[in-house]
Enzyme design. Structure first.
Site, PDB file in Angstrom:
ATOM      1  N   GLY A  45      -5.771 -27.326  87.075  1.00 38.29           N
ATOM      2  CA  GLY A  45      -6.399 -26.144  86.482  1.00 38.29           C
ATOM      3  C   GLY A  45      -7.774 -26.482  85.947  1.00 38.29           C
ATOM      4  N   GLY A  46      -7.870 -26.667  84.634  1.00 41.66           N
ATOM      5  CA  GLY A  46      -9.150 -26.830  83.948  1.00 41.66           C
ATOM      6  C   GLY A  46     -10.099 -27.823  84.598  1.00 41.66           C
ATOM      7  N   HIS A  90       3.375 -18.959  89.712  1.00 42.69           N
ATOM      8  CA  HIS A  90       2.779 -19.770  88.638  1.00 42.69           C
ATOM      9  C   HIS A  90       3.385 -19.338  87.300  1.00 42.69           C
ATOM     10  CE1 HIS A  90      -0.118 -21.467  85.859  1.00 42.69           C
ATOM     11  NE2 HIS A  90      -0.468 -22.286  86.821  1.00 42.69           N
ATOM     12  N   SER A 110      -2.555 -30.497  82.944  1.00 44.09           N
ATOM     13  CA  SER A 110      -3.534 -31.391  82.310  1.00 44.09           C
ATOM     14  C   SER A 110      -3.869 -32.612  83.168  1.00 44.09           C
ATOM     15  CB  SER A 110      -3.062 -31.810  80.909  1.00 44.09           C
ATOM     16  OG  SER A 110      -2.982 -30.670  80.067  1.00 44.09           O
ATOM     17  N   GLU A 123       2.105 -18.775  84.562  1.00 45.56           N
ATOM     18  CA  GLU A 123       1.364 -17.688  83.898  1.00 45.56           C
ATOM     19  C   GLU A 123       1.761 -16.334  84.483  1.00 45.56           C
ATOM     20  OE1 GLU A 123      -2.489 -19.498  84.452  1.00 45.56           O
ATOM     21  OE2 GLU A 123      -1.894 -21.065  83.049  1.00 45.56           O
ATOM     22  N   ASN A 180      -6.689 -24.864  91.029  1.00 48.50           N
ATOM     23  CA  ASN A 180      -6.364 -23.482  90.673  1.00 48.50           C
ATOM     24  C   ASN A 180      -7.395 -23.035  89.647  1.00 48.50           C
ATOM     25  OD1 ASN A 180      -5.325 -21.082  89.752  1.00 48.50           O
ATOM     26  ND2 ASN A 180      -3.463 -21.970  88.852  1.00 48.50           N
ATOM     27  N   TRP A 181      -8.324 -22.223  90.104  1.00 47.23           N
ATOM     28  CA  TRP A 181      -9.428 -21.824  89.223  1.00 47.23           C
ATOM     29  C   TRP A 181      -9.022 -20.725  88.236  1.00 47.23           C
ATOM     30  CZ3 TRP A 181     -14.030 -21.579  93.276  1.00 47.23           C
ATOM     31  CH2 TRP A 181     -14.333 -22.888  93.683  1.00 47.23           C
ATOM     32  N   LYS A 182      -7.817 -20.219  88.391  1.00 53.44           N
ATOM     33  CA  LYS A 182      -7.325 -19.160  87.490  1.00 53.44           C
ATOM     34  C   LYS A 182      -8.386 -18.064  87.362  1.00 53.44           C
ATOM     35  CE  LYS A 182      -4.306 -22.528  85.358  1.00 53.44           C
ATOM     36  NZ  LYS A 182      -3.583 -22.991  84.180  1.00 53.44           N
TER      37      LYS A 182
HETATM   38  P1  13P Z   1      -4.392 -27.395  83.604  1.00 53.23           P
HETATM   39  O1  13P Z   1      -4.780 -28.459  84.616  1.00 53.23           O
HETATM   40  O2  13P Z   1      -5.577 -26.696  83.022  1.00 53.23           O
HETATM   41  O3  13P Z   1      -3.441 -27.929  82.587  1.00 53.23           O
HETATM   42  O4  13P Z   1      -3.618 -26.256  84.429  1.00 53.23           O
HETATM   43  C1  13P Z   1      -2.558 -26.628  85.250  1.00 53.23           C
HETATM   44  C2  13P Z   1      -2.177 -25.457  86.061  1.00 53.23           C
HETATM   45  O5  13P Z   1      -1.613 -24.499  85.569  1.00 53.23           O
HETATM   46  C3  13P Z   1      -2.525 -25.468  87.490  1.00 53.23           C
HETATM   47  O6  13P Z   1      -1.902 -24.429  88.166  1.00 53.23           O
END
Ligand code: 13P
Length: 259
Positions: A242-243, A103, A221, A105, A13-15
């Site tokens: 994510g990250g 999600h 994470s 967020e 998920n590149w957000k």
């Molecule tokens: P991180 O891997 O950056 O903690 O993000 C997780 C996430 O929200 C994936 O959708």
């Protein structure tokens, strides 16, 4: 389908990261680092922003890269006066296979509710795509012992009125909110236990064969150093990253469970 036969699914998920130019480079680099045996073991998905979907689709199709395309959100309506929104048809036309829905967020920052999540799940399924339904508790809820009740309620809300046959093909992502972007990962045991709760709710709602077919990811994470222990757990069928998915080297290592 019995446990152990679910195909692992690792999604990035590149957000709100990567312009379309950067996204092209990242997906190309990722493809250089993965080979046929990786794609046979694991279903690999990247979820760029809306503005990068077309570019990434073009790279994946022209180079025949077997990475699936995912979107990060969708509107439930087909079309209309919804300024700023993107419809399921628009995504399906880009050969988007997966859509992240609900999600944390989106829920926390943009007012998504179990009801809007449910509408989106139905819209995604109606257009032949697979929702990745996100659930997870806040730190306060965890500390108050409310984790199981929270995810149970979110799963019931997300899948209300959805047919069992459709549910079987969906993906759920358990993402404890306190573990997202914080460097704090749930222990593999805790993640497995809560994912077991989610599967139990699905069993209660739709029966054993359906709940055993749904793939449930862990997110929060995830990195090349912790993926192997997470994937060793019986209930964890993959990761929503994510990250660490922004970097093609890290993401490729995650697809290889750290190797
Ligand atoms: P991180 O891997 O950056 O903690 O993000 C997780 C996430 O929200 C994936 O959708």
């Amino acid at each position: 389908m019995s446990e152990g036969t679910r195909r692992p699914i690792i999604a990035g998920n590149w957000k709100m990261h990567h312009t379309h130019l950067e996204a092209i480079q990242v997906v190309q680099k990722l493809s250089y680092r993965l080979d046929r045996s990786d794609y046979e073991r694991v279903e690999v998905v990247v979820c760029p922003t809306f503005t990068s979907l077309r570019s990434v689709q073009t790279v994946l199709e022209s180079d025949r890269i077997p990475i699936a395309l995912g979107a990060q959100d969708v509107h439930w309506e087909e079309k209309g006066a919804f300024t700023g929104e993107v419809s399921p048809t628009m995504l399906a036309k880009l050969n988007v296979s997966f859509v992240i829905v609900g999600h944390s967020e989106r829920r926390q920052l943009f007012g998504e509710t179990d009801e809007t999540v449910n509408r989106k799940v139905k819209a995604v399924l109606a257009h032949g795509m697979t929702p990745i339904v996100c659930v997870g508790e806040t730190l306060e809820e965890r500390e108050a012992g409310e984790t199981a009740a929270k995810v149970d309620g979110q799963v019931r809300g997300a899948f209300e009125g959805v047919k069992a046959a459709d549910v079987a093909a969906t993906v759920v992502a358990y993402e404890p909110i306190w573990a997202i972007g914080t460097g704090r990962t749930a222990t593999p045991g805790d993640a497995d236990e809560t994912i077991g709760v989610i599967r139990g709710t699905l069993r209660d709602l739709f029966g054993g064969p359906t709940s055993s077919a749904v793939r449930i990811q862990y997110g929060g994470s995830v990195n090349p150093g912790n993926i192997a222990d997470l994937m060793a757990m019986p209930e964890i069928d993959g990761a929503l990253v994510g990250g660490a998915s922004l970097d093609p080297d890290d993401f490729a290592r995650i697809v290889r469970y750290g190797a």
